[in-house]
Write a protein that holds these residues in place. Structure first.
Motif, PDB file in Angstrom:
ATOM      1  N   TYR A  19       0.707  -1.043   0.018  1.00 18.20           N
ATOM      2  CA  TYR A  19      -0.135   0.042   0.014  1.00 18.20           C
ATOM      3  C   TYR A  19       0.749   1.259   0.114  1.00 18.20           C
ATOM      4  O   TYR A  19       1.959   1.484   0.670  1.00 18.20           O
ATOM      5  CB  TYR A  19      -0.974  -0.247   1.282  1.00 18.20           C
ATOM      6  CG  TYR A  19      -2.028  -1.009   1.406  1.00 18.20           C
ATOM      7  CD1 TYR A  19      -1.695  -2.219   1.930  1.00 18.20           C
ATOM      8  CD2 TYR A  19      -3.081  -0.857   0.649  1.00 18.20           C
ATOM      9  CE1 TYR A  19      -2.591  -2.939   2.282  1.00 18.20           C
ATOM     10  CE2 TYR A  19      -4.119  -1.805   0.729  1.00 18.20           C
ATOM     11  CZ  TYR A  19      -3.780  -2.907   1.436  1.00 18.20           C
ATOM     12  OH  TYR A  19      -4.663  -3.904   1.631  1.00 18.20           O
ATOM     13  N   VAL A  21       0.515   5.381   0.626  1.00 14.71           N
ATOM     14  CA  VAL A  21      -0.614   6.561   1.163  1.00 14.71           C
ATOM     15  C   VAL A  21       0.270   7.932   1.026  1.00 14.71           C
ATOM     16  O   VAL A  21       1.395   7.764   1.875  1.00 14.71           O
ATOM     17  CB  VAL A  21      -0.769   6.013   2.594  1.00 14.71           C
ATOM     18  CG1 VAL A  21      -1.740   7.265   3.212  1.00 14.71           C
ATOM     19  CG2 VAL A  21      -1.438   4.818   2.833  1.00 14.71           C
ATOM     20  N   VAL A  32      -4.278   6.924  -2.251  1.00  9.73           N
ATOM     21  CA  VAL A  32      -4.133   5.328  -1.496  1.00  9.73           C
ATOM     22  C   VAL A  32      -3.921   4.565  -2.867  1.00  9.73           C
ATOM     23  O   VAL A  32      -4.888   4.378  -3.387  1.00  9.73           O
ATOM     24  CB  VAL A  32      -5.143   5.055  -0.770  1.00  9.73           C
ATOM     25  CG1 VAL A  32      -4.646   3.503   0.041  1.00  9.73           C
ATOM     26  CG2 VAL A  32      -5.508   6.157   0.555  1.00  9.73           C
TER      27      VAL A  32
END
Length: 91
Positions: A19, A21, A32
């Motif tokens: 991920y 962010v 995101v």
């Protein structure tokens, strides 16, 4: 511009899920992205742990934070194989 990169195993077979962010700190919008196949959920919390926002996404989403006051917020990203947490500074 700083990015939070979270890597975790998606299964016992060790297919890593990543991920991103960013930007962090931010002023209005947060992006995101995920390498996860399927739906994940981004949730935003204030310092008292109250849920402010929950948004499902696949691969990428842009979160509008302009209605929130400046400060520190926590987030979680979760999907069927796990949950990952982080912190956001809204300026």
């Amino acid at each position: 511009m700083a990015q939070a990169r979270i890597e975790a195993p998606a299964s016992a077979v060790e297919n890593p899920v990543t991920y991103l962010v960013f930007p962090n700190p931010t002023t209005d919008y947060l992006t995101v992205t995920s390498t996860f196949e399927g739906t994940a959920t981004f949730a935003l919390f204030d310092l008292q742990g109250r849920a402010l926002l929950e948004q499902s996404f696949e691969k990428q989403t842009i979160i509008n934070l302009s209605q929130y006051t400046k400060g520190i917020y926590f987030y979680s990203i979760y999907h069927k194989d796990g949950k990952y947490v982080g912190k956001i500074l809204l300026q």
